[in-house]
Write an enzyme that holds these catalytic residues in place. Sequence first.
Site, PDB file in Angstrom:
ATOM      1  N   VAL A 147       0.861  -1.175   0.000  1.00 30.28           N
ATOM      2  CA  VAL A 147       0.000   0.000   0.000  1.00 30.28           C
ATOM      3  C   VAL A 147       0.898   1.225   0.000  1.00 30.28           C
ATOM      4  O   VAL A 147       1.857   1.295   0.776  1.00 30.28           O
ATOM      5  CB  VAL A 147      -0.921   0.009   1.237  1.00 30.28           C
ATOM      6  CG1 VAL A 147      -1.689   1.313   1.315  1.00 30.28           C
ATOM      7  CG2 VAL A 147      -1.881  -1.173   1.193  1.00 30.28           C
ATOM      8  N   CYS A 148       0.598   2.168  -0.884  1.00 30.98           N
ATOM      9  CA  CYS A 148       1.289   3.455  -0.865  1.00 30.98           C
ATOM     10  C   CYS A 148       2.799   3.252  -0.969  1.00 30.98           C
ATOM     11  O   CYS A 148       3.288   2.519  -1.817  1.00 30.98           O
ATOM     12  CB  CYS A 148       0.877   4.211   0.401  1.00 30.98           C
ATOM     13  SG  CYS A 148       1.283   5.962   0.442  1.00 30.98           S
ATOM     14  N   THR A 149       3.559   3.858  -0.065  1.00 25.86           N
ATOM     15  CA  THR A 149       5.018   3.792  -0.125  1.00 25.86           C
ATOM     16  C   THR A 149       5.580   2.465   0.372  1.00 25.86           C
ATOM     17  O   THR A 149       6.797   2.287   0.395  1.00 25.86           O
ATOM     18  CB  THR A 149       5.633   4.948   0.686  1.00 25.86           C
ATOM     19  OG1 THR A 149       5.016   4.985   1.981  1.00 25.86           O
ATOM     20  CG2 THR A 149       5.397   6.279  -0.012  1.00 25.86           C
TER      21      THR A 149
END
Length: 330
Positions: free
Chosen positions: A108-110
């Site tokens: 998720v995300c970074t």
Amino acid sequence: MPERLFLVVAYDGAELLDIACVTSALDIANRIGAGPPYRAVLATLGGRAVACDSGLRLESGAELERINEPLDTLLVTGGTGHERAAASARLVGHVRRLAPLARRVASVCTGSTILAEAGLLTDRRATTHWMYAATLADRYPDVLVDAEPVWIRDGHVATSGGVTSALDLTLALIEEDNGPAVARGVALGTVAYLQRPGGQAQISMFLARRGTEDFVVRRATDHIAAHLTDDLTTGALAHRFGVSQRHLSRLFHTYVQLTPAQYVRRARTEAAAHLLTATALPLAAIARRCGFGSTESLRQAFQDRFGAPPSRYRSQRSGTTAHGSGPPAR
């Protein structure tokens, strides 16, 4: 399989929303009949509690070092602490060790930075939060970074964009496991848009335009969004807002990095993408509503924008739409 073990890897500086979007969606899926049910476990180094970006602390459910059982899904969360996490040889080593035990791997995300550091994104398409995409691409040139999509699936590895895209990715995984009815039930339970397609941009142009500083560009983009079926040629727009075509083109290039014609085409395409996934309207009706002169011009715009025709774009979300009328697009 009595349950699906969904392991969420966290660290100090993790984003709470990244975690909660995943675990809450899985919990709702269980309540409405996911089978086998999910067992979401938060794992950290040493089983220690982690301090999230917001300052709240989360208790760990497992020591990362002690996990050796088969996993349904290994997911690494994102957050401002992702750089420190990626620099931790212990954490990255355990992510690399656990990946072969999992049916699928995700971030998720970074969290994609940690997957990349573990070598799990090599020669794969991947996305991340749009603010960090250039850094990811520079640091890991063997990763095929695409900053635009909400989420990307390449083989058994999935990555998602910023923060709430965690919900979009989790809905896609739930649908993969349980079918569209359960995924739709989770979306309704979270009062979310049924499911943004993976290829949809993280930052919609209808949101991004509001940050434009120039008054003329703001008025023009507002007008475009509200009047997609009108004459939106550069000449017509310039006349409406009392500037020359050359000056309007210069303003658009400066503030939105597109020509007026390119902006109009993209606005119409995004609006059509929403109608394709949120309604059952036929393609001809969608083309008319969004200002395209023909279904063929809509098909070409979709091919250019999303790399796929409207029919394939819609079929990828088949079963998650329940509104509108008429047969599906051809």
